[in-house]
Enzyme design. Structure first.
Site, PDB file in Angstrom:
ATOM      1  N   LYS A 182       0.832  -1.205   0.000  1.00 53.51           N
ATOM      2  CA  LYS A 182       0.000   0.000   0.000  1.00 53.51           C
ATOM      3  C   LYS A 182       0.873   1.263   0.000  1.00 53.51           C
ATOM      4  CE  LYS A 182      -3.307  -2.785  -0.272  1.00 53.51           C
ATOM      5  NZ  LYS A 182      -4.043  -3.514   0.727  1.00 53.51           N
TER       6      LYS A 182
HETATM    7  C1  LIG Z   1      -5.037  -4.600   1.047  1.00 53.09           C
HETATM    8  C2  LIG Z   1      -6.493  -4.558   1.042  1.00 53.09           C
HETATM    9  C3  LIG Z   1      -7.253  -5.014   2.133  1.00 53.09           C
HETATM   10  C4  LIG Z   1      -6.675  -5.731   3.300  1.00 53.09           C
HETATM   11  O1  LIG Z   1      -5.580  -5.122   3.884  1.00 53.09           O
HETATM   12  P1  LIG Z   1      -4.661  -5.971   4.886  1.00 53.09           P
HETATM   13  O2  LIG Z   1      -3.948  -4.901   5.645  1.00 53.09           O
HETATM   14  O3  LIG Z   1      -3.744  -6.789   4.029  1.00 53.09           O
HETATM   15  O4  LIG Z   1      -5.525  -6.806   5.730  1.00 53.09           O
HETATM   16  C5  LIG Z   1      -8.627  -4.877   2.075  1.00 53.09           C
HETATM   17  N1  LIG Z   1      -9.225  -4.327   1.024  1.00 53.09           N
HETATM   18  C6  LIG Z   1      -8.544  -3.892  -0.044  1.00 53.09           C
HETATM   19  C7  LIG Z   1      -9.284  -3.274  -1.180  1.00 53.09           C
HETATM   20  C8  LIG Z   1      -7.157  -4.013  -0.084  1.00 53.09           C
HETATM   21  O5  LIG Z   1      -6.496  -3.598  -1.162  1.00 53.09           O
END
Ligand SMILES: *Cc1c(COP(=O)(O)O)cnc(C)c1O
Length: 374
Positions: A182
């Site tokens: 992210k």
């Molecule tokens: C990455 C992501 C998540 C989950 O995030 P984590 O921190 O890995 O649990 C949920 N929704 C979307 C759209 C994502 O891209």
């Protein structure tokens, strides 16, 4: 030439040193650094209440529980998303109600929401795919009109904004992810932005075994909580990343602009050229329909050239779990078409513009070769 991945986190040396300091401090689990990160995030989001967790998946599940959503309830979600979005709905015993995305934005089609609402619908969970925000004006007007909670899966949209207002600084429950892919990371982690201290207190209890500490040094446990607390080791990474988030996003934007310059829109379907709202979490192109079956071959060829391509995401409703859960007959034409054709090109803050040109050149060359075989 070294391998160019589709994404890679950037941790600066100050952050590495700060992590070492936490490790030497004697306190490495949830503590002062988590509270500092919560305060810094709260400041960024206009003073709203923020609590961190060890993933966005955990934060989303707790958001549903904070909103008292459970068995017999339905939640409207897109299917063109990471499986976590729908999985957390199942995890609290509720039912995901998938609706299609719009072909141009690839985001949940808000014009389809009203016909999907039933007497059981409690919430809508929009996803800002690739960091492009769902229209917040329409979203909240709709939610207010139909009495729905909004749980924003803003996992991908740190630093994005809706007409100048940063995502997270307004709205109902807003969840961000700090996964390494992210726009900012804590290694693993996430957070939830809430409306009231009451919600935050419940969130705190649910993320740590459901306990409330008493003045007499004992505790009570009056709700079934889990173990979703973040460590201070992770939180201090987040503090370092948060300072760089705007610079990271500015670089992502410059790289996205370069992709528009170098890629041929006649050979590939480019994303919406929205440089006002998004944070360019990903740069996703779509293959022409006739070439969809050759995507794996194209990705393999790019890999041989030292270039990583991601696929975000296979449609959730077509995975085995959801087929078993009764979504077998569901057709979401835009979602299914995009899911078959999408490719995430390399994009991360430490990437160079020259590498964008290299990606584009290689892509065009392979597309020409593959096309000549059709
Ligand atoms: C990455 C992501 C998540 C989950 O995030 P984590 O921190 O890995 O649990 C949920 N929704 C979307 C759209 C994502 O891209």
């Amino acid at each position: 030439m070294s391998f160019l991945p589709f994404t890679r986190p950037h941790i600066d040396e100050d952050t590495v040193a700060a992590v070492a300091e936490v490790l030497r401090s004697g306190w490495i689990t949830t503590g002062p650094k988590c509270r500092e990160l919560e305060a810094a995030l709260s400041q960024r989001y206009g003073g709203r209440t923020v609590r961190v967790a060890n993933s966005a998946t955990a934060a989303l599940e707790l958001a549903l529980r904070v909103a008292r959503i459970g068995p017999d309830d339905e939640v409207i979600v897109p299917s063109l998303t990471w499986v976590a979005t729908a999985n957390v709905v199942l995890a609290v015993g509720a039912t995901p109600r998938f609706i299609d995305v719009a072909a141009d934005s690839r985001l949940i089609d808000l014009s389809l929401v009203e016909e999907a609402i039933t007497s059981r619908t409690r919430a809508i969970m929009p996803v800002d795919l690739a960091g492009l925000p769902v229209d917040r004006d329409r979203l909240y007007a709709l939610a207010a009109k139909r009495g729905l909670r909004v749980i924003e899966d803003a996992a991908q949209s740190q630093g994005a904004n809706w007409h100048g207002r940063e995502i997270g600084s307004f709205g109902d429950l807003v969840c961000f992810s700090f996964h390494p892919n992210k726009n900012m990371t804590t290694g693993e982690g996430g957070c939830l932005v809430m409306n009231t201290e009451e919600e935050a207190t419940l969130f705190e209890r649910l993320r740590f075994q459901g306990i409330t500490r008493r003045a007499d040094h004992t505790y009570d446990c009056d709700v079934l909580g889990g173990k979703s607390n973040l460590t201070d080791i992770a939180a201090v990474i987040g503090l370092g990343q948060l300072q760089q988030l705007d610079a990271f996003n500015a670089k992502r934007k410059a790289l996205a602009k370069a992709y528009f310059e170098y890629l041929d829109p006649n050979r590939l379907e480019l994303p919406l050229a929205d440089f006002e709202h998004g944070n360019w979490h990903m740069f996703q192109v779509l293959l022409p329909e006739a070439m969809a079956d050759l995507r794996a071959e194209l990705i393999d060829r790019m890999k041989e050239d030292g270039i990583g391509i991601g696929v975000h995401f296979p449609a959730v409703h077509l995975t085995s779990l959801y087929q078993q859960r009764g979504y077998g007959g569901l057709r979401l034409p835009h979602t299914e078409s995009i899911a078959r054709r999408t490719m995430s090109l390399p994009l991360f803050p430490q990437m160079e513009i020259a590498q964008v040109e290299r990606v584009a050149q290689n892509l065009h060359r392979h597309l020409d070769q593959i096309e000549s075989q059709l």
